[in-house]
Write a protein that holds these residues in place. Structure first.
Motif, short mmCIF file in Angstrom:
data_model
loop_
_atom_site.label_atom_id
_atom_site.label_comp_id
_atom_site.label_asym_id
_atom_site.label_seq_id
_atom_site.Cartn_x
_atom_site.Cartn_y
_atom_site.Cartn_z
N LEU A 367 81.14 19.62 -39.26
CA LEU A 367 80.12 19.78 -38.22
C LEU A 367 78.77 19.26 -38.71
CD1 LEU A 367 79.05 20.94 -35.53
CD2 LEU A 367 78.79 23.13 -36.70
N ILE A 368 78.38 19.65 -39.92
CA ILE A 368 77.11 19.20 -40.47
C ILE A 368 77.07 17.68 -40.63
CG2 ILE A 368 75.54 19.33 -42.45
CD1 ILE A 368 75.53 21.86 -40.75
N LEU A 369 78.17 17.10 -41.08
CA LEU A 369 78.23 15.64 -41.24
C LEU A 369 78.04 14.94 -39.89
CD1 LEU A 369 81.14 15.18 -43.82
CD2 LEU A 369 78.71 14.61 -44.15
N LYS A 370 78.67 15.47 -38.85
CA LYS A 370 78.50 14.88 -37.51
C LYS A 370 77.05 14.99 -37.05
CE LYS A 370 82.56 13.32 -36.49
NZ LYS A 370 82.75 11.87 -36.26
N LEU A 371 76.42 16.11 -37.35
CA LEU A 371 75.00 16.29 -36.97
C LEU A 371 74.12 15.28 -37.71
CD1 LEU A 371 74.86 20.17 -36.85
CD2 LEU A 371 74.31 18.66 -34.95
N LYS A 372 74.42 15.05 -38.99
CA LYS A 372 73.62 14.12 -39.79
C LYS A 372 73.71 12.68 -39.23
CE LYS A 372 73.36 16.41 -44.29
NZ LYS A 372 71.89 16.28 -44.40
N THR A 373 74.87 12.34 -38.69
CA THR A 373 75.03 10.98 -38.17
C THR A 373 74.25 10.77 -36.87
OG1 THR A 373 77.01 11.54 -36.87
CG2 THR A 373 77.34 10.80 -39.14
N HIS A 374 73.75 11.90 -36.29
CA HIS A 374 73.04 11.81 -35.02
C HIS A 374 71.55 12.12 -35.17
CE1 HIS A 374 74.38 10.92 -30.95
NE2 HIS A 374 73.51 11.77 -30.47
N GLU A 375 71.08 12.27 -36.40
CA GLU A 375 69.67 12.60 -36.62
C GLU A 375 68.77 11.43 -36.22
OE1 GLU A 375 69.26 15.86 -40.14
OE2 GLU A 375 69.72 13.83 -40.78
#
Length: 375
Positions: A367-375
């Motif tokens: 989940l955190i990795l997916k959020l980082k890709t959308h920052e």
């Protein structure tokens, strides 16, 4: 009729133009749950289902519904025994069951405040508490969120019987109230403290007894509301307090008096969930997941509210951005929802991420990795 229809269309269009129109979400199976309030996984627990079946076999269910309100044909011996069980678990004098947390908060606050009294409440309390206060005859004042100084300023102006209303864990921010400090200031001014523990039960305290019990306030505050549709995985709520409070609510709480009682199966589910809480510590996996998420989330560029509860939030300050990222996460297999105005203040739109005992470290890291890709 046309004027009424025109009014509906106008208000819906206003919501649509502000990007805040609510729609029932599509049922999308197999998403990883970071959305529900099922903090301990009780809604999917085979252990809970087995315990409910044991009660069904012991007592038997001959009716689909209760047949009436508790004051007419809907009361059962097992219901009163369950209320006694809940009161003993929370180490308080009494408990009275309501059909939902909304009903409990509405019934409690609407019947307490009389003309000349005052209800002082945290600005971020749940809508059901606000609605209950509005329905009472008492005056109302709100204080800044978790601000002891502002609460004291309001208490200094208060007259009549004073009720102070807070949540122990706030449902949209996930932060906790300074319970002992608020209790002490209420004692100083002779105010009656009411605490909604909806998001603390099962998550905090010995065997999930909540933050009121953890702070040693279980028999010192005026009333506590516990709800069962979150960590306990079933439905309903109870108001905890003195025997006098219980009897008063039976006589004056309209959401208790004028509603059909919960069916016996619902009461069995509540009793089974509480029994499950007493038998083992269900919190360890949840605590570990909260710790892991916090360590990872604070590496994100977006601001996160500091929360030790199962509710974690990422502030995006835009309805469009919150909806966009939530949709991106859902398409990636993660069930995360956007929280928009007016549920939260305009400019405070966010992702509300709920953690559970059944989430794995792999899914949290993903989940955190997916959020980082959308920052």
């Amino acid at each position: 009729m046309k004027k009424a229809e025109d009014f509906l269309v106008k208000k819906l269009e206003e919501r649509k133009q502000s990007n805040n129109l609510r729609l029932l979400p599509a049922v999308t199976p197999n998403l990883i749950d970071f959305c529900s309030n099922d903090y301990l996984g009780f809604t999917r627990s085979s252990l809970l289902k087995d315990k409910i079946k044991i009660f069904e076999q012991q007592i038997g269910i001959t009716e689909n519904g209760s047949g009436g309100s508790r004051l007419l044909s809907g009361n059962r011996k097992f219901t009163e025994e369950t209320e006694d069980f809940i009161a003993r678990f929370h180490e308080t004098e009494s408990a009275l069951l309501f059909n939902s947390g909304y009903d409990a908060n509405l019934g409690l606050l609407s019947c307490l405040g009389q003309r000349g009294d005052i209800i002082i409440y945290d600005e971020l309390i749940h809508a059901s508490l606000i609605d209950g206060a509005r329905l009472s005859f008492a005056d109302r004042l709100k204080f800044k969120h978790n601000d002891i100084h502002d609460l004291e300023l309001k208490l200094q102006k208060a007259k009549g019987i004073i009720y102070v209303v807070i949540e122990s864990v706030y449902s949209m921010d996930g932060d906790t109230a300074p319970l002992k400090d608020i209790y002490d200031i209420c004692e100083k001014y002779g105010a009656n403290l009411i605490v909604d523990e909806a998001h603390a039960i099962g998550v905090f305290g010995d065997h999930g007894k909540g933050l009121v019990h953890q702070n040693g306030l279980n028999n010192r505050i005026f009333a506590c509301v516990v709800t069962f549709g979150k960590a306990l995985g079933c439905h309903g709520a109870a108001v905890l307090g003195s025997h006098n409070l219980r009897n008063y609510l039976i006589n004056f709480a309209r959401s208790f008096i004028y509603t059909t009682a919960m069916p016996l199966h619902g009461i069995m589910s509540i009793r089974a969930a509480y029994t499950l809480l007493t038998e083992q510590d269900h919190q360890q996996d949840l605590r570990q997941n909260i710790s892991l998420y916090r360590n990872l989330a604070f590496t994100l560029k977006w601001p996160c509210i500091n929360s030790l509860s199962a509710i974690q939030t990422i502030i995006l300050s835009s309805a469009e951005k919150a909806k966009d990222i939530a949709l991106y996460l859902q398409k990636s297999g993660y069930d995360v929802r956007a929280i928009l105005s007016p549920t939260v203040a305009k400019g405070a739109e966010r992702l509300r991420i709920c953690l559970h005992s059944f989430n794995t470290s792999e899914t949290i890291e993903g989940l955190i990795l997916k959020l980082k890709t959308h920052e």
